[in-house]
Motif scaffolding. Structure first.
Motif, PDB file in Angstrom:
ATOM      1  N   GLU A 166     -11.676   0.740  -0.639  1.00  0.00           N
ATOM      2  CA  GLU A 166     -12.243   1.449   0.706  1.00  0.00           C
ATOM      3  C   GLU A 166     -11.762   0.700   1.946  1.00  0.00           C
ATOM      4  OE1 GLU A 166     -13.622   4.413   2.957  1.00  0.00           O
ATOM      5  OE2 GLU A 166     -13.518   4.511   0.916  1.00  0.00           O
ATOM      6  N   ALA A 167     -11.852  -0.593   1.854  1.00  0.00           N
ATOM      7  CA  ALA A 167     -11.396  -1.638   2.920  1.00  0.00           C
ATOM      8  C   ALA A 167      -9.952  -1.300   3.188  1.00  0.00           C
ATOM      9  CB  ALA A 167     -12.128  -2.921   2.623  1.00  0.00           C
ATOM     10  N   GLY A 168      -9.447  -1.472   1.905  1.00  0.00           N
ATOM     11  CA  GLY A 168      -7.768  -1.303   1.898  1.00  0.00           C
ATOM     12  C   GLY A 168      -7.246   0.336   2.702  1.00  0.00           C
ATOM     13  N   ARG A 169      -7.964   0.992   2.291  1.00  0.00           N
ATOM     14  CA  ARG A 169      -7.742   2.402   2.835  1.00  0.00           C
ATOM     15  C   ARG A 169      -7.926   2.565   4.505  1.00  0.00           C
ATOM     16  NH1 ARG A 169      -9.671   4.461  -1.955  1.00  0.00           N
ATOM     17  NH2 ARG A 169     -11.982   4.865  -1.053  1.00  0.00           N
ATOM     18  N   THR A 170      -8.866   2.109   4.748  1.00  0.00           N
ATOM     19  CA  THR A 170      -9.139   1.750   6.397  1.00  0.00           C
ATOM     20  C   THR A 170      -8.230   1.023   7.103  1.00  0.00           C
ATOM     21  OG1 THR A 170     -11.659   1.901   5.941  1.00  0.00           O
ATOM     22  CG2 THR A 170     -10.870   0.977   8.111  1.00  0.00           C
ATOM     23  N   LEU A 171      -7.809  -0.095   6.465  1.00  0.00           N
ATOM     24  CA  LEU A 171      -6.751  -0.905   7.040  1.00  0.00           C
ATOM     25  C   LEU A 171      -5.427  -0.337   6.874  1.00  0.00           C
ATOM     26  CD1 LEU A 171      -6.128  -3.764   8.396  1.00  0.00           C
ATOM     27  CD2 LEU A 171      -5.545  -4.688   6.139  1.00  0.00           C
ATOM     28  N   PHE A 172      -5.013   0.457   5.994  1.00  0.00           N
ATOM     29  CA  PHE A 172      -3.655   1.172   5.889  1.00  0.00           C
ATOM     30  C   PHE A 172      -3.715   2.337   6.866  1.00  0.00           C
ATOM     31  CE2 PHE A 172      -1.081   4.360   4.010  1.00  0.00           C
ATOM     32  CZ  PHE A 172       0.146   3.441   3.914  1.00  0.00           C
ATOM     33  N   HIS A 173      -4.839   2.856   7.183  1.00  0.00           N
ATOM     34  CA  HIS A 173      -4.859   3.655   8.191  1.00  0.00           C
ATOM     35  C   HIS A 173      -4.426   3.353   9.600  1.00  0.00           C
ATOM     36  CE1 HIS A 173      -6.439   6.987  10.813  1.00  0.00           C
ATOM     37  NE2 HIS A 173      -7.140   6.166  11.600  1.00  0.00           N
ATOM     38  N   TYR A 174      -4.776   2.168   9.843  1.00  0.00           N
ATOM     39  CA  TYR A 174      -4.565   1.315  11.248  1.00  0.00           C
ATOM     40  C   TYR A 174      -3.045   0.594  11.041  1.00  0.00           C
ATOM     41  CZ  TYR A 174      -9.274   2.198  12.961  1.00  0.00           C
ATOM     42  OH  TYR A 174     -10.388   2.897  13.256  1.00  0.00           O
TER      43      TYR A 174
ATOM     44  N   ALA B 219       0.697  -1.233   0.020  1.00  0.00           N
ATOM     45  CA  ALA B 219      -0.023  -0.041  -0.029  1.00  0.00           C
ATOM     46  C   ALA B 219       0.945   1.127   0.018  1.00  0.00           C
ATOM     47  CB  ALA B 219      -0.957  -0.078   1.274  1.00  0.00           C
ATOM     48  N   LYS B 220       1.957   1.226   0.888  1.00  0.00           N
ATOM     49  CA  LYS B 220       2.969   2.364   1.034  1.00  0.00           C
ATOM     50  C   LYS B 220       3.368   2.564  -0.581  1.00  0.00           C
ATOM     51  CE  LYS B 220       6.754   1.693   2.775  1.00  0.00           C
ATOM     52  NZ  LYS B 220       7.663   1.561   3.980  1.00  0.00           N
ATOM     53  N   HIS B 221       3.803   1.624  -1.248  1.00  0.00           N
ATOM     54  CA  HIS B 221       4.414   1.746  -2.438  1.00  0.00           C
ATOM     55  C   HIS B 221       3.560   1.665  -3.546  1.00  0.00           C
ATOM     56  CE1 HIS B 221       8.648   1.675  -0.845  1.00  0.00           C
ATOM     57  NE2 HIS B 221       8.480   0.617  -0.235  1.00  0.00           N
ATOM     58  N   GLN B 222       2.217   1.466  -3.614  1.00  0.00           N
ATOM     59  CA  GLN B 222       1.270   1.427  -4.442  1.00  0.00           C
ATOM     60  C   GLN B 222       1.901   0.484  -5.719  1.00  0.00           C
ATOM     61  OE1 GLN B 222       0.414   5.536  -5.621  1.00  0.00           O
ATOM     62  NE2 GLN B 222      -1.423   4.953  -4.654  1.00  0.00           N
ATOM     63  N   GLY B 223       2.324  -0.721  -5.095  1.00  0.00           N
ATOM     64  CA  GLY B 223       2.867  -1.628  -6.247  1.00  0.00           C
ATOM     65  C   GLY B 223       3.623  -2.867  -5.638  1.00  0.00           C
ATOM     66  N   PHE B 224       3.650  -3.915  -6.211  1.00  0.00           N
ATOM     67  CA  PHE B 224       4.332  -5.105  -5.669  1.00  0.00           C
ATOM     68  C   PHE B 224       5.795  -5.295  -5.804  1.00  0.00           C
ATOM     69  CE2 PHE B 224       0.074  -6.088  -5.417  1.00  0.00           C
ATOM     70  CZ  PHE B 224      -0.172  -7.321  -5.096  1.00  0.00           C
TER      71      PHE B 224
ATOM     72  N   LEU C  15      -8.630  -5.823  -0.613  1.00  0.00           N
ATOM     73  CA  LEU C  15      -8.078  -4.584  -0.190  1.00  0.00           C
ATOM     74  C   LEU C  15      -7.426  -3.951  -1.462  1.00  0.00           C
ATOM     75  CD1 LEU C  15      -6.095  -6.528   2.426  1.00  0.00           C
ATOM     76  CD2 LEU C  15      -8.120  -5.281   2.738  1.00  0.00           C
ATOM     77  N   PHE C  16      -7.036  -4.408  -2.592  1.00  0.00           N
ATOM     78  CA  PHE C  16      -6.613  -3.881  -3.674  1.00  0.00           C
ATOM     79  C   PHE C  16      -7.356  -4.020  -5.089  1.00  0.00           C
ATOM     80  CE2 PHE C  16      -3.010  -4.674  -1.094  1.00  0.00           C
ATOM     81  CZ  PHE C  16      -2.353  -3.390  -0.807  1.00  0.00           C
ATOM     82  N   GLN C  17      -7.351  -3.054  -5.884  1.00  0.00           N
ATOM     83  CA  GLN C  17      -7.740  -3.020  -7.364  1.00  0.00           C
ATOM     84  C   GLN C  17      -6.740  -2.601  -8.155  1.00  0.00           C
ATOM     85  OE1 GLN C  17     -10.969   0.054  -7.390  1.00  0.00           O
ATOM     86  NE2 GLN C  17     -12.577  -1.604  -7.158  1.00  0.00           N
ATOM     87  N   LYS C  18      -6.592  -3.367  -9.320  1.00  0.00           N
ATOM     88  CA  LYS C  18      -5.438  -3.542 -10.105  1.00  0.00           C
ATOM     89  C   LYS C  18      -5.851  -2.912 -11.511  1.00  0.00           C
ATOM     90  CE  LYS C  18      -1.466  -5.987 -12.001  1.00  0.00           C
ATOM     91  NZ  LYS C  18      -0.874  -7.234 -12.049  1.00  0.00           N
ATOM     92  N   LEU C  19      -5.287  -1.723 -11.764  1.00  0.00           N
ATOM     93  CA  LEU C  19      -5.486  -1.022 -12.933  1.00  0.00           C
ATOM     94  C   LEU C  19      -4.265  -0.755 -13.831  1.00  0.00           C
ATOM     95  CD1 LEU C  19      -7.923   2.025 -11.602  1.00  0.00           C
ATOM     96  CD2 LEU C  19      -8.401  -0.075 -13.120  1.00  0.00           C
ATOM     97  N   GLY C  20      -4.130  -1.273 -14.746  1.00  0.00           N
ATOM     98  CA  GLY C  20      -2.695  -1.474 -15.508  1.00  0.00           C
ATOM     99  C   GLY C  20      -1.833  -2.160 -14.620  1.00  0.00           C
ATOM    100  N   ARG C  21      -0.559  -1.352 -14.601  1.00  0.00           N
ATOM    101  CA  ARG C  21       0.485  -1.981 -13.803  1.00  0.00           C
ATOM    102  C   ARG C  21       0.350  -1.590 -12.281  1.00  0.00           C
ATOM    103  NH1 ARG C  21       5.908  -1.297 -17.577  1.00  0.00           N
ATOM    104  NH2 ARG C  21       5.076  -2.781 -19.302  1.00  0.00           N
ATOM    105  N   LYS C  22      -0.362  -0.624 -12.005  1.00  0.00           N
ATOM    106  CA  LYS C  22      -0.582  -0.032 -10.801  1.00  0.00           C
ATOM    107  C   LYS C  22      -1.724  -0.751  -9.824  1.00  0.00           C
ATOM    108  CE  LYS C  22       1.622   4.591 -11.095  1.00  0.00           C
ATOM    109  NZ  LYS C  22       1.462   5.955 -10.821  1.00  0.00           N
TER     110      LYS C  22
ATOM    111  N   ASN D 109      -4.161 -14.210   0.860  1.00  0.00           N
ATOM    112  CA  ASN D 109      -4.407 -14.881   2.215  1.00  0.00           C
ATOM    113  C   ASN D 109      -5.209 -13.845   3.094  1.00  0.00           C
ATOM    114  OD1 ASN D 109      -3.525 -17.382   1.236  1.00  0.00           O
ATOM    115  ND2 ASN D 109      -1.602 -17.254   2.081  1.00  0.00           N
ATOM    116  N   LEU D 110      -4.762 -12.974   3.203  1.00  0.00           N
ATOM    117  CA  LEU D 110      -5.263 -11.805   3.908  1.00  0.00           C
ATOM    118  C   LEU D 110      -6.721 -11.435   3.560  1.00  0.00           C
ATOM    119  CD1 LEU D 110      -4.764 -10.036   6.529  1.00  0.00           C
ATOM    120  CD2 LEU D 110      -3.701  -8.248   4.738  1.00  0.00           C
ATOM    121  N   GLU D 111      -6.743 -11.134   2.347  1.00  0.00           N
ATOM    122  CA  GLU D 111      -8.112 -10.806   1.942  1.00  0.00           C
ATOM    123  C   GLU D 111      -8.897 -11.822   2.145  1.00  0.00           C
ATOM    124  OE1 GLU D 111      -7.183  -7.707  -1.959  1.00  0.00           O
ATOM    125  OE2 GLU D 111      -7.208  -9.915  -2.200  1.00  0.00           O
ATOM    126  N   GLN D 112      -8.788 -13.315   1.925  1.00  0.00           N
ATOM    127  CA  GLN D 112      -9.741 -14.301   2.245  1.00  0.00           C
ATOM    128  C   GLN D 112     -10.068 -14.177   3.933  1.00  0.00           C
ATOM    129  OE1 GLN D 112      -7.575 -17.699   0.858  1.00  0.00           O
ATOM    130  NE2 GLN D 112      -8.457 -17.530  -1.189  1.00  0.00           N
TER     131      GLN D 112
END
Length: 300
Positions: free
Chosen positions: A59-67, A13-18, A47-54, A38-41
């Motif tokens: 919304e769930a991912g942003r909430t989790l990243f806050h914590y 999430a911090k780097h917005q990429g794998f 937690l993520f949506q992939k658009l192109g290479r990014k 595994n975490l999503e399951q």
């Protein structure tokens, strides 16, 4: 939740990429993908949506990243604090103080400090407030404790840590000690015994007298508070002294506090440091003890 999965998620999430996440964590991208899945399951949420290479946070991912940001920041703080404690096996603590905090407030705290950190060399330099402030500016001290006003120098940071009260004291058999009500003019007619010019107590008295448009007779001047107390007890004059300084003598019955509202002065005792100085691990440990022991006695 698996802490390792949270770490992987947080890094992606911090780097917005794998790719960059894999480089930072030193693991392969397929491994990251598996752990995110595994975490999503486990959560039952994407937690993520992939658009192109990014990849972008849902919304769930942003909430989790806050914590997770809070979690890993606190873990880093904990690691740093433990490293500091581990490094307190040896070192040096340079503390300055004006006379009242240096003799009557800090020694008890420094005693606790020595028991906790016997490998740290403790140096306490006691002088009047003006000299202490100059030594801070010249980086000869790490921190200092002074009563009363401090110089308004832009390089010095000051923080109030407790309060002190300055009161008029006499010998127990002084004529004023036997009176229930004492007028200001009676006190001003007495010979005063004071510290040298530049001491914070004397500055506080001079400032109060200037506001009142009054003057006193300075009969004697000593560089030692103990000498002043002995001289007052011997009926050589009266003085204005800190409650910290005279508590034992008042309890023992050798000095008497005379209540004169116009000459009862409350002052702050402040922690001073150079704004550009880095707070070392020994200083941080000492300040923790100061905060535990010197809770302000009254509100501002």
């Amino acid at each position: 939740m698996n802490l390792n999965y949270l770490k992987v998620f947080h890094t992606v999430a911090k780097h917005q990429g794998f790719t960059k996440a894999a480089e930072e964590l030193l693991i392969s991208q397929p491994t990251i993908s598996v752990q995110i899945k595994n975490l999503e399951q486990e959560l039952g949420l994407e937690l993520f949506q992939k658009l192109g290479r990014k990849v972008y946070l849902t919304e769930a991912g942003r909430t989790l990243f806050h914590y997770t940001s809070k979690i890993f920041n606190q873990l880093e703080e904990a690691e740093n604090a433990l490293k500091d404690l581990k490094g307190l096996g040896k070192g040096r603590l340079l503390v300055g103080a004006s006379t009242t905090p240096g003799i009557y407030v800090l020694p008890r705290i420094l005693g606790q400090y020595r028991k906790l950190y016997p490998g740290i060399e403790v140096v306490l330099e006691i002088s009047n407030s003006q000299e202490i402030e100059q030594k801070l500016l010249q980086h000869e001290l790490e921190i200092a404790f002074c009563g009363g006003e401090v110089i308004a120098h832009p390089q010095i940071k000051a923080k109030t840590i407790t309060y002190d009260e300055l009161v008029i004291v006499t010998a127990i058999d002084h004529p004023l000690a036997r009176e229930t009500t004492v007028a200001l003019e009676q006190v001003l007619a007495e010979p005063f015994i004071l510290r040298e010019p530049g001491s914070s107590t004397r500055i506080a008295l001079e400032q109060r007298l200037q506001l009142l448009g009054k003057k006193i007779k300075v009969a004697m001047q000593f560089g030692s508070l103990e000498a002043i107390k002995q001289a007052v007890a011997a009926n050589l004059g009266i003085s204005l002294l800190s409650r910290f300084v005279i508590d034992q003598e008042v309890c023992a019955g050798s000095l008497q506090v005379i209540k004169i509202p116009e000459l009862t002065i409350r002052r702050e005792i402040k922690l001073l440091r150079h704004k550009d100085s880095k707070i070392s691990a020994p200083v941080q440990a000492f300040l923790r003890l100061v905060n535990e022991n010197l809770v302000p006695k009254c509100s501002t």
